[in-house]
Scaffold this motif. Structure first.
Motif, PDB file in Angstrom:
ATOM      1  N   THR A  64       0.848  -1.187   0.000  1.00  0.00           N
ATOM      2  CA  THR A  64       0.000   0.000   0.000  1.00  0.00           C
ATOM      3  C   THR A  64       0.886   1.241   0.000  1.00  0.00           C
ATOM      4  O   THR A  64       1.874   1.293   0.720  1.00  0.00           O
ATOM      5  CB  THR A  64      -0.912   0.016   1.240  1.00  0.00           C
ATOM      6  N   ARG A  65       0.502   2.209  -0.799  1.00  0.00           N
ATOM      7  CA  ARG A  65       1.277   3.447  -0.906  1.00  0.00           C
ATOM      8  C   ARG A  65       0.488   4.604  -0.304  1.00  0.00           C
ATOM      9  O   ARG A  65      -0.430   5.128  -0.929  1.00  0.00           O
ATOM     10  CB  ARG A  65       1.615   3.720  -2.363  1.00  0.00           C
ATOM     11  N   PRO A  66       0.843   5.014   0.919  1.00  0.00           N
ATOM     12  CA  PRO A  66       0.130   6.115   1.566  1.00  0.00           C
ATOM     13  C   PRO A  66       0.215   7.438   0.807  1.00  0.00           C
ATOM     14  O   PRO A  66      -0.556   8.349   1.059  1.00  0.00           O
ATOM     15  CB  PRO A  66       0.802   6.235   2.934  1.00  0.00           C
ATOM     16  N   SER A  72      -4.201   9.529   0.729  1.00  0.00           N
ATOM     17  CA  SER A  72      -3.506  10.725   1.206  1.00  0.00           C
ATOM     18  C   SER A  72      -4.048  11.287   2.516  1.00  0.00           C
ATOM     19  O   SER A  72      -3.326  11.985   3.220  1.00  0.00           O
ATOM     20  CB  SER A  72      -3.526  11.807   0.124  1.00  0.00           C
ATOM     21  N   MET A  73      -5.272  11.002   2.868  1.00  0.00           N
ATOM     22  CA  MET A  73      -5.844  11.541   4.102  1.00  0.00           C
ATOM     23  C   MET A  73      -5.726  10.573   5.279  1.00  0.00           C
ATOM     24  O   MET A  73      -6.195  10.854   6.381  1.00  0.00           O
ATOM     25  CB  MET A  73      -7.311  11.916   3.901  1.00  0.00           C
ATOM     26  N   ALA A  74      -5.064   9.438   5.079  1.00  0.00           N
ATOM     27  CA  ALA A  74      -4.951   8.436   6.143  1.00  0.00           C
ATOM     28  C   ALA A  74      -4.228   8.992   7.368  1.00  0.00           C
ATOM     29  O   ALA A  74      -4.645   8.753   8.500  1.00  0.00           O
ATOM     30  CB  ALA A  74      -4.254   7.180   5.625  1.00  0.00           C
ATOM     31  N   THR A  92       6.076   8.327   8.433  1.00  0.00           N
ATOM     32  CA  THR A  92       7.418   7.836   8.133  1.00  0.00           C
ATOM     33  C   THR A  92       7.486   7.330   6.697  1.00  0.00           C
ATOM     34  O   THR A  92       8.439   7.612   5.975  1.00  0.00           O
ATOM     35  CB  THR A  92       7.813   6.717   9.116  1.00  0.00           C
ATOM     36  N   TYR A  93       6.463   6.611   6.270  1.00  0.00           N
ATOM     37  CA  TYR A  93       6.460   6.065   4.917  1.00  0.00           C
ATOM     38  C   TYR A  93       6.453   7.173   3.870  1.00  0.00           C
ATOM     39  O   TYR A  93       7.118   7.069   2.845  1.00  0.00           O
ATOM     40  CB  TYR A  93       5.261   5.138   4.705  1.00  0.00           C
ATOM     41  N   VAL A  94       5.697   8.230   4.092  1.00  0.00           N
ATOM     42  CA  VAL A  94       5.601   9.294   3.091  1.00  0.00           C
ATOM     43  C   VAL A  94       6.679  10.365   3.279  1.00  0.00           C
ATOM     44  O   VAL A  94       6.707  11.348   2.554  1.00  0.00           O
ATOM     45  CB  VAL A  94       4.198   9.949   3.043  1.00  0.00           C
TER      46      VAL A  94
END
Length: 125
Positions: A64-66, A72-74, A92-94
């Protein structure tokens, strides 16, 4: 088909194992999240709304790509719900910090998922 029960790790794993794209929006019609209507949301946004950090981490581990628009709103939803651990994972992921800027929500709907998921492409039916 709409999903009416959400976010156990076993269900999320079966979803991924069946070949589903973890970034593909799903139709959700669980009244706890939608108030009785249907809405299209990403699995990541749904996992955050359900408060399940294990599913959030699993979805990210499975690709999954945040940073995608449907996800994007997660981080903003996680922050509103007080889910610091999920917010940290997503931020951290983004490549942002947990103080990411979130747009002001115009909706005052009592269901946080609806406040963060609705846009011009995802209307409650």
């Amino acid at each position: 088909q709409a999903i009416t029960v959400c976010c156990r790790v076993e269900d999320a794993y079966a979803f991924i194992r069946a070949g589903q794209d973890p970034d593909e929006p799903l139709t959700i019609d669980d009244p706890d999240y939608t108030g009785g209507g249907s809405i299209m949301v990403s699995p990541l946004l749904l996992a955050v709304a359900a408060g399940n950090g294990s599913v959030v981490q699993m979805l990210i581990n499975f690709g999954t790509r945040p940073d995608l628009p449907q996800n994007s709103m997660a981080g903003c939803l996680a922050r509103e719900l007080g889910q610091a651990e999920m917010l940290t994972i997503i931020a951290t992921y983004v490549g942002e910090d947990a103080d990411m800027t979130c747009p002001e929500r115009l909706s005052n709907d009592p269901r946080p998922l609806l406040r963060w998921a609705l846009d011009e492409k995802a209307a409650v039916q």
